[in-house]
Design an enzyme around this catalytic site. Structure first.
Site, PDB file in Angstrom:
ATOM      1  N   GLY A 204     -55.551  32.626 -48.846  1.00  0.00           N
ATOM      2  CA  GLY A 204     -55.412  34.052 -48.574  1.00  0.00           C
ATOM      3  C   GLY A 204     -53.988  34.500 -48.749  1.00  0.00           C
ATOM      4  O   GLY A 204     -53.142  33.752 -49.254  1.00  0.00           O
ATOM      5  N   ASP A 325     -54.083  41.010 -33.373  1.00  0.00           N
ATOM      6  CA  ASP A 325     -54.735  40.829 -34.677  1.00  0.00           C
ATOM      7  C   ASP A 325     -56.120  40.209 -34.489  1.00  0.00           C
ATOM      8  O   ASP A 325     -56.487  39.238 -35.158  1.00  0.00           O
ATOM      9  CB  ASP A 325     -53.874  39.934 -35.570  1.00  0.00           C
TER      10      ASP A 325
END
Length: 369
Positions: A204, A325
């Site tokens: 990612g 997050d």
């Protein structure tokens, strides 16, 4: 042991350790011995080939001193050295916090000196606990974290907002006191077979994740290795934050950090291996593994809620951790489908007992023409 005998090449790191050992000699001779032994280990790490006559002379003298001291302090001692220094550290920590909270006027010089002593004891405790394969209890980790916060707020007595603004720098310094040890880069390369593509399990914007068998110190297990992209979004500050947070705060529903590596400008994090991957994979594709059942999904939600409750309300009396997050990609699943909250790179420390907090991150300005 006279600190004046420490060679100049070692004095910055070794002298403070020996200074603490001398100070606590009368309080606990065995812990004093443990600190001196830790000083010898650090001296050997800093200069393994004993370059120079003064270094060799210092090491030989310290070794002879330790041999005599070991015989004198080990008589009648039934507990392991790890348990002895853990008990001493916890007692010292409690006395420090009690005196700090009950003092009418804070002596900052005394606070700084006592905190330096606590830091040396903490590092020596970690080293001997690792050597004896004995875990450092969460009670001690939490006490040290709270002591650290109190120390920073005492030595920097600005308003809470100003102090909170300093926390990114505080967290960088706190990394030096993590309970998780630095893993050599070569060990991680051996674990991942030189970051072989066949071991790649994730990719990612943060970088790449590999799996491998880590054989290091007392660890011999399957792990996940996150190699952060040094040019990506997660930079040095996020890396330090992740190491600091996961080292200090541990919970059954928070991913366990085994170690880290920052050799050669690398930013590598080594975690316990969550064999069932991340939750988002199963939410996107319900055909995977036959789909998650409602009881499994409920158990995952309860696990995440338990982790957040711990971070918000139970890490310490005076502060809390805000993850910032939370998303399904950051919820990992172990072999029993238990939730493991991960990715603490954006986490922040906030003061407890506040109903509302405001944080602004990465502001973008848009210009309309």
């Amino acid at each position: 042991m006279d600190i004046k005998n420490v060679p100049s090449s070692l004095v910055d790191e070794i002298a403070p350790i020996l200074g603490v050992a001398n100070e606590i000699q009368s309080d606990n001779p065995r812990v004093s011995y443990i600190c001196r032994f830790y000083a010898l280990e650090r001296a050997h790490t800093l200069d393994p080939i004993s370059s120079g006559y003064r270094v060799r002379q210092f090491k030989d003298a310290l070794l002879l001193h330790l041999e005599r001291e070991n015989k004198a302090t080990s008589r009648g001692e039934r507990n392991s050295d790890a348990h002895v220094i853990q008990a001493f550290y916890l007692h010292f920590n409690r006395n420090y916090m009690h005196s700090l909270q009950n003092a009418d006027k804070v002596d900052r010089i005394r606070v700084a000196k006592d905190y330096q002593k606590a830091s040396v004891l903490f590092e020596a405790m970690k080293a001997v606990s690792l050597s004896d394969s004995i875990e450092v209890p969460n009670e001690i980790l939490e006490a040290h974290a709270e002591m650290y916060i109190h120390n920073m707020l005492t030595l920097h007595p600005e308003s809470s907002n100003q102090t909170r603004e300093k926390l990114p720098e505080i967290l960088e310094a706190q990394m030096k006191q993590t309970n998780h040890h630095k893993i050599p880069l070569q060990t991680i390369k051996d674990c991942t077979q030189e970051f072989d593509e066949k071991n790649l399990i994730g990719n990612g914007g943060y970088g790449r994740v590999y799996k491998g068998i880590l054989s290091w110190a007392h660890v011999n297990k399957l792990v996940a290795v996150k190699r952060l992209d040094v040019t990506g979004f997660q930079g040095n500050k996020e890396f330090h934050t992740e190491v600091s947070m996961l080292s200090q705060y541990q919970h059954k529903n928070i991913i366990t950090l085994i170690g880290f590596c920052d050799d050669n400008k690398e930013m590598i994090l080594v975690y316990e291996y969550a064999s069932n991957g991340s939750l988002d994979t199963y939410l996107r594709d319900t055909t995977m593994s036959g789909g998650l059942s409602w009881p499994q999904l409920l158990n995952i939600c309860i696990g995440v809620a338990s982790a957040l409750n711990y971070l918000h309300n139970h890490v310490a009396e005076k502060h809390r951790i805000i993850h910032r997050d939370i998303k399904s990609a950051n919820v990992l699943l172990d072999e029993n489908w238990n939730a493991k909250l991960s990715d603490f790179g954006l986490a922040r420390i906030g003061l407890a007992h506040q109903q509302n907090t405001i944080g602004i991150t990465n502001v973008c300005w848009h210009l309309w023409l």
